[in-house]
Write a protein that holds these residues in place. Structure first.
Motif, PDB file in Angstrom:
ATOM      1  N   MET A 102      -5.051   5.225  -2.197  1.00 48.07           N
ATOM      2  CA  MET A 102      -6.026   5.543  -1.164  1.00 48.07           C
ATOM      3  C   MET A 102      -6.509   6.983  -1.355  1.00 48.07           C
ATOM      4  N   TYR A 103      -7.843   7.130  -1.436  1.00 48.99           N
ATOM      5  CA  TYR A 103      -8.470   8.433  -1.645  1.00 48.99           C
ATOM      6  C   TYR A 103      -9.292   8.773  -0.402  1.00 48.99           C
ATOM      7  N   PRO A 104      -8.828   9.711   0.434  1.00 47.29           N
ATOM      8  CA  PRO A 104      -9.588  10.048   1.641  1.00 47.29           C
ATOM      9  C   PRO A 104     -10.592  11.164   1.373  1.00 47.29           C
ATOM     10  N   ASN A 105     -11.732  11.096   2.037  1.00 48.35           N
ATOM     11  CA  ASN A 105     -12.667  12.216   2.088  1.00 48.35           C
ATOM     12  C   ASN A 105     -13.101  12.701   0.714  1.00 48.35           C
ATOM     13  N   GLY A 106     -13.254  11.772  -0.237  1.00 45.35           N
ATOM     14  CA  GLY A 106     -13.722  12.137  -1.561  1.00 45.35           C
ATOM     15  C   GLY A 106     -12.700  12.790  -2.452  1.00 45.35           C
ATOM     16  N   SER A 107     -11.445  12.804  -2.053  1.00 42.97           N
ATOM     17  CA  SER A 107     -10.421  13.463  -2.865  1.00 42.97           C
ATOM     18  C   SER A 107     -10.243  12.762  -4.204  1.00 42.97           C
ATOM     19  N   ALA A 108     -10.024  13.552  -5.255  1.00 43.06           N
ATOM     20  CA  ALA A 108      -9.712  12.979  -6.564  1.00 43.06           C
ATOM     21  C   ALA A 108      -8.261  12.540  -6.653  1.00 43.06           C
ATOM     22  N   SER A 109      -7.402  13.035  -5.762  1.00 36.63           N
ATOM     23  CA  SER A 109      -5.984  12.661  -5.745  1.00 36.63           C
ATOM     24  C   SER A 109      -5.743  11.648  -4.635  1.00 36.63           C
ATOM     25  N   PRO A 110      -5.001  10.575  -4.915  1.00 34.39           N
ATOM     26  CA  PRO A 110      -4.689   9.626  -3.847  1.00 34.39           C
ATOM     27  C   PRO A 110      -3.673  10.213  -2.874  1.00 34.39           C
ATOM     28  N   ALA A 111      -3.928  10.042  -1.583  1.00 33.14           N
ATOM     29  CA  ALA A 111      -2.957  10.470  -0.567  1.00 33.14           C
ATOM     30  C   ALA A 111      -1.881   9.416  -0.376  1.00 33.14           C
ATOM     31  N   ILE A 112      -2.181   8.165  -0.732  1.00 29.93           N
ATOM     32  CA  ILE A 112      -1.208   7.079  -0.775  1.00 29.93           C
ATOM     33  C   ILE A 112      -1.225   6.520  -2.188  1.00 29.93           C
ATOM     34  N   HIS A 113      -0.056   6.421  -2.794  1.00 30.94           N
ATOM     35  CA  HIS A 113       0.058   5.873  -4.150  1.00 30.94           C
ATOM     36  C   HIS A 113       1.302   5.009  -4.167  1.00 30.94           C
ATOM     37  N   GLY A 114       1.099   3.685  -4.200  1.00 29.02           N
ATOM     38  CA  GLY A 114       2.210   2.753  -4.075  1.00 29.02           C
ATOM     39  C   GLY A 114       2.870   2.404  -5.383  1.00 29.02           C
ATOM     40  N   THR A 115       3.683   1.358  -5.339  1.00 31.91           N
ATOM     41  CA  THR A 115       4.556   1.012  -6.464  1.00 31.91           C
ATOM     42  C   THR A 115       4.444  -0.442  -6.904  1.00 31.91           C
ATOM     43  N   GLY A 116       3.544  -1.209  -6.310  1.00 28.03           N
ATOM     44  CA  GLY A 116       3.396  -2.614  -6.677  1.00 28.03           C
ATOM     45  C   GLY A 116       2.756  -3.366  -5.534  1.00 28.03           C
ATOM     46  N   SER A 117       2.079  -4.467  -5.843  1.00 27.88           N
ATOM     47  CA  SER A 117       1.306  -5.158  -4.820  1.00 27.88           C
ATOM     48  C   SER A 117       2.198  -5.773  -3.742  1.00 27.88           C
ATOM     49  N   GLU A 118       3.267  -6.452  -4.143  1.00 29.08           N
ATOM     50  CA  GLU A 118       4.142  -7.019  -3.114  1.00 29.08           C
ATOM     51  C   GLU A 118       4.840  -5.922  -2.318  1.00 29.08           C
ATOM     52  N   ASP A 119       5.008  -4.736  -2.940  1.00 27.21           N
ATOM     53  CA  ASP A 119       5.577  -3.609  -2.220  1.00 27.21           C
ATOM     54  C   ASP A 119       4.627  -3.134  -1.113  1.00 27.21           C
ATOM     55  N   PHE A 120       3.323  -3.112  -1.420  1.00 31.81           N
ATOM     56  CA  PHE A 120       2.331  -2.753  -0.405  1.00 31.81           C
ATOM     57  C   PHE A 120       2.418  -3.706   0.779  1.00 31.81           C
ATOM     58  N   TYR A 121       2.692  -4.986   0.490  1.00 29.88           N
ATOM     59  CA  TYR A 121       2.835  -5.969   1.565  1.00 29.88           C
ATOM     60  C   TYR A 121       4.275  -6.005   2.095  1.00 29.88           C
ATOM     61  N   GLU A 122       5.037  -4.961   1.792  1.00 25.72           N
ATOM     62  CA  GLU A 122       6.375  -4.677   2.341  1.00 25.72           C
ATOM     63  C   GLU A 122       7.385  -5.775   2.046  1.00 25.72           C
ATOM     64  N   SER A 123       7.242  -6.399   0.876  1.00 26.47           N
ATOM     65  CA  SER A 123       8.200  -7.371   0.379  1.00 26.47           C
ATOM     66  C   SER A 123       8.871  -6.758  -0.845  1.00 26.47           C
ATOM     67  N   GLY A 124       9.295  -7.594  -1.784  1.00 20.94           N
ATOM     68  CA  GLY A 124       9.902  -7.097  -3.009  1.00 20.94           C
ATOM     69  C   GLY A 124      10.085  -8.213  -4.022  1.00 20.94           C
ATOM     70  N   TRP A 125      10.039  -7.831  -5.307  1.00 22.95           N
ATOM     71  CA  TRP A 125      10.364  -8.749  -6.395  1.00 22.95           C
ATOM     72  C   TRP A 125       9.541 -10.036  -6.330  1.00 22.95           C
ATOM     73  N   TYR A 126       8.214  -9.863  -6.213  1.00 22.47           N
ATOM     74  CA  TYR A 126       7.278 -10.995  -6.194  1.00 22.47           C
ATOM     75  C   TYR A 126       7.532 -11.910  -5.001  1.00 22.47           C
ATOM     76  N   PHE A 127       7.836 -11.315  -3.836  1.00 21.33           N
ATOM     77  CA  PHE A 127       8.078 -12.087  -2.609  1.00 21.33           C
ATOM     78  C   PHE A 127       9.224 -13.083  -2.845  1.00 21.33           C
ATOM     79  N   GLN A 128      10.334 -12.566  -3.304  1.00 24.89           N
ATOM     80  CA  GLN A 128      11.417 -13.428  -3.769  1.00 24.89           C
ATOM     81  C   GLN A 128      12.434 -13.747  -2.676  1.00 24.89           C
ATOM     82  N   ASP A 129      12.772 -15.024  -2.594  1.00 23.32           N
ATOM     83  CA  ASP A 129      13.879 -15.472  -1.753  1.00 23.32           C
ATOM     84  C   ASP A 129      15.137 -15.457  -2.604  1.00 23.32           C
TER      85      ASP A 129
END
Length: 845
Positions: free
Chosen positions: A584-611
């Motif tokens: 996430m880049y706010p206000n035209g910033s070249a640096s992201p203020a939020i930089h995550g670690t994986g798509s399922e991590d963004f959705y607050e799961s883990g390991w490909y939504f693994q049971d």
């Protein structure tokens, strides 16, 4: 704007001149409107959840930032061995995860370690304003063992989230925040808010159990999380929309706020295939407490079972009295889902807000199983969902809050089955959900234009979606409901535009709105924003991140529903598109203020939504108030390869922006995986920015230094060629950087009508933990502390907010930055000064 200090060697044509890049990324569009009181921050502490009716309020006096384990080299080593997971190792061996100075709030914490446990991380300690407010085994805490307020769904473990662990308790502080863990946590995010001042901020008190908030969140997807709106009025319309046509519904005029949308499409059937976990019992039964509407005229209880077990009979008791019997019929070969429905007479339920529901074994070819209960109350002749119990070994917390008990249990586990469905009707249903678009126009501006399926949470078919602010009920004629507050000053129009090719018949739309005299001034002066739902769908482009939202002006981003249709054929990792980080880049910033670690991590799961409890099955749906996986599809469901539908709401960690935002996510490592993506972003905003560029100090340019009275004793200068993190991490930039351990002073122009300032710095982050005290006109206004460091992508843009109390009414300010003793030299290449809430004026050379 002087550029003479930035030189691009002619032999390296790929290097971009830093001055040109920064002119693009920090430039502010003209036309910013004044906004009184713009130094305001959003709600603080438990008010984050108590004032959801105030989501439209702008938040110019705060920033949202994140610490995470993302790969500083820009690759995919986001925590597998913990390379970047500690800001540093403390003297006692603990891992420092997050460290901030000044007023703020911890809003969201997420971890994953193993798909079933975070026990290996050991102890977590959270210190706010020098006091320990939370300490103990991380696993115990996310299990809810600490007790309120650290209970479900404000915390969730790997069963609740399919592989992750989350803490969503808002924890404000006035001067400092530190979070450590006993061992390297590998994958983690800590998202926090920074405020311009401490007005209205009180340090988090763990003794405040916030039971009202907990109860409100436990009704997610079933009840409106907002307070009741006085004078609310429901407007209903029949929905019969031929293919290629539209239905337009003018809403009551005047200053109002939409509080609920309720759409019913009886011709749309539930998607047939799904995974669910459940339990089975022999001689015995089960029981739980269900919420009902006190003014009900009866209650309907729907129960999902595996019809592969034949002749299941179970008596239903409500309040200890017989209410009916569930019967499954003969066994269905190969198994399959079956919904059993019993309508309970009103004399057993009327006048009650809760009832005791129990089942008792009568007979079965093997045992009696149950996977999910849906409870509807009949109110005003309409069935309204009032409770959901999704049970099974992956829902222990949901079972516990319903007081669920099972006697004589013989089995617990996960199953994936299908409901019987006509393929043609299923295909037509999907077409309607994608091709019937909801459009909302407020005061002449169309700000919502999205497919009804994805808008309400499910972009791949009619799957059960249950979030804090929208939901889909998949029982017969179940409603699509949204509770986003939507203010307007004069007029509003709701439209359903049918581009599906399928006639829509027999539906209904209810729009609930209430008078709100306060929205007129707020929408006029920019302290409130209009609700937006921004949708788009396309094939992903190799090397280019998927864009959730690019918007201009001011606003607050509150989340997204995303549908990911993978393009990876069998024989490979078909979920490899999840190896992508959000930025996430706010206000035209070249640096992201939020930089995550994986798509399922963004959705607050883990390991490909693994049971992890059922053989490591991937893509298993789950639901929490602010994050979840709604569905997984494969070829048998009509998806070419593997498709996923997920959501993430950011209520406590909503992202404010004053002059634009870009929120992206990779599709695979470096956006290398083919896919067809669609997404609907939820946000509030207005087209005019809330902050304007007042001045620029080019630290490497002698003329600019002289013009601004720039002084930095003991300063060193060097030319730096490096990259910014995020999407620019393969684009070298050359510029001049300076560093000093002595005070830095300069004078900058500001707008006299300012409501505070934002001081934006471009610097070299090769040395972490840079730290300086900030003075404005000799008044201490806070500490600019930057613990982040990166020797791979050394360029960094960060910002410091100065409250209006130190700057209001002035046309210029003297800034003094005093590096703290023992900290690394303070680095800078450029300072840009923004005035909050002031009209835009062209920057002068």
């Amino acid at each position: 704007m002087p550029e003479s200090s930035f030189v691009a060697p002619k032999s390296r044509s790929v290097i971009v001149v830093l001055g040109l890049v920064l002119a693009l990324v920090v430039g502010v569009p003209a036309g910013a409107a004044p906004a009184p009181g713009v130094s305001d921050k959003g709600p603080v502490g438990w008010d984050v959840y108590r004032s959801i009716d105030g989501l439209a309020r702008m938040r110019p006096g705060e920033q949202v930032k994140q610490f995470s384990s993302f790969d500083r080299a820009g690759n995919n080593d986001d925590g597998f061995v913990g390379t970047y997971s500690c800001l540093r190792e403390e003297a006692n061996g603990d891992c420092l995860l997050a460290d901030a100075r000044g007023p703020g709030e911890v809003s969201s914490i997420w971890f994953t370690y193993e798909s079933t446990s975070v026990a290996a991380i050991g102890r977590i300690k959270i210190e706010l304003d020098g006091k320990v407010v939370l300490q103990g085994s991380l696993q115990d805490i996310v299990n809810g063992a600490k007790g309120a307020p650290f209970v479900w769904p404000l915390v969730g473990n790997s069963a609740d989230t399919m592989g992750g662990a989350a803490i969503k308790v808002p924890m404000p502080y006035t001067t400092s925040m530190r979070i450590t863990t006993e061992n390297n946590p590998h994958f983690y995010h800590v998202t926090y808010r920074q405020f311009a001042d401490a007005a209205g901020v009180r340090t988090f008190n763990p003794a405040d159990k916030a039971t009202d908030v907990i109860q409100r969140l436990r009704g997610f997807g079933v009840r409106d999380p907002k307070p009741a709106a006085p004078g609310a009025r429901v407007q209903s319309a029949a929905v019969d929309v031929p293919a290629g046509s539209a239905l337009s519904i003018p809403l009551p005029s005047g200053a109002r706020r939409i509080t609920q949308l309720n759409l019913r499409l009886p011709q749309v059937i539930a998607a047939p295939g799904m995974s669910d976990d459940g339990r089975a019992y022999g001689q015995g039964g089960s029981s739980f407490t269900a919420t009902v509407a006190p003014d009900n005229d009866g209650v309907r209880i729907t129960r999902r079972v595996d019809a592969g077990i034949g002749e299941q009979r179970a008596d239903l008791l409500v309040g200890g009295r017989p209410a009916g019997q569930f019967y499954s019929g003969p066994a269905r070969a190969g198994g399959g889902w079956l919904d059993q429905v019993v309508e309970v007479p009103a004399d057993l339920t009327r006048g009650r807000s809760q009832v005791q529901v129990a089942t008792r074994f009568v007979s079965s070819a093997e045992d009696v199983n149950e996977f999910r209960y849906e409870v509807h109350s009949k109110v005003g002749g309409q069935w309204v969902r009032t409770d959901v119990l999704d049970l099974g070994h992956n829902h222990p917390n949901e079972e516990a809050v319903h007081g669920y008990r099972v006697d004589g249990e013989r089995w617990a586990g996960l199953r994936r089955f299908r409901y019987p469905a006509d393929p043609g009707q299923a295909t037509a249903s999907e077409a309607v959900l994608e091709g019937l678009r909801l459009r909302l126009t407020f005061d002449g501006q169309t700000t919502v234009d999205a497919p009804v399926g994805e808008f309400f949470g499910s972009g791949l078919g009619k799957y059960a979606s249950r979030t804090l602010l929208h939901a889909i009920d998949t029982t017969e004629n179940g409603a699509f409901t949204a509770w986003w507050p939507m203010p307007y000053a004069r007029s509003a129009v709701a439209e359903l535009v049918n581009s599906s090719g399928v006639p829509v018949t027999g539906g209904s739309l209810e729009v609930t709105s209430a008078p709100d005299s306060g929205v007129t001034a707020g929408l006029r002066d920019g302290t409130l924003g209009y609700f937006h739902a921004t949708h788009h769908r396309a094939e992903t482009v190799s090397g280019k991140d998927w864009n959730f939202l690019t918007a201009q002006g001011r606003g607050v981003f509150y989340g997204v529903t995303s549908s990911m249709r993978g393009g990876i054929p069998p024989g490979q990792n078909q979920l490899n598109y999840l190896e992508g980080d959000e930025r996430m880049y706010p206000n035209g910033s070249a640096s992201p203020a939020i930089h995550g670690t994986g798509s399922e991590d963004f959705y607050e799961s883990g390991w490909y939504f693994q049971d992890g409890r059922d053989g490591g099955v991937e893509g298993v749906p789950y639901a929490m108030p602010q994050a979840g996986l709604v569905s997984r599809e494969d070829a048998s469901d009509g998806c070419q390869y593997v498709c996923l539908n997920a959501y993430r709401l950011m209520i406590g960690d909503g992202v404010p922006f004053g002059n634009g935002i870009e929120f992206d996510i990779e599709h695979g490592d470096r956006s290398s995986m083919p896919a067809d993506y669609s997404s609907t972003a939820y946000w509030y905003g207005q087209s005019t920015p809330s902050m304007s560029q007042s001045d620029v100090v080019e630290v490497g340019d002698d003329a600019s230094r002289s013009q601004h009275g720039y002084s930095a004793p003991g300063e060193t200068r060097e030319s730096l060629t490096s990259t910014f993190e995020g999407k620019r991490d393969r684009t070298p930039v050359t510029g001049t950087t300076t560093a000093t351990t002595q005070p830095v002073t300069f004078t900058a122009r500001v707008d006299q009508a300012n409501g505070g300032l934002r001081l934006h710095r471009v610097s070299d982050q090769a040395q972490a933990f840079q730290h300086a005290r900030v003075f404005v006109n000799d008044r201490l206004v806070g500490e600019w502390y930057q613990p982040l460091g990166n020797t791979h992508s050394r360029w960094l843009e960060d910002s410091f907010d100065i409250p209006a109390s130190a700057t209001a009414g002035q046309t210029s300010v003297q800034v003094r930055l005093e590096p703290v003793a023992g900290a690394p030299a303070w680095s800078a290449s450029r300072y840009t000064v923004f005035s909050q809430g002031a009209p835009t004026q062209p920057a002068q050379d």
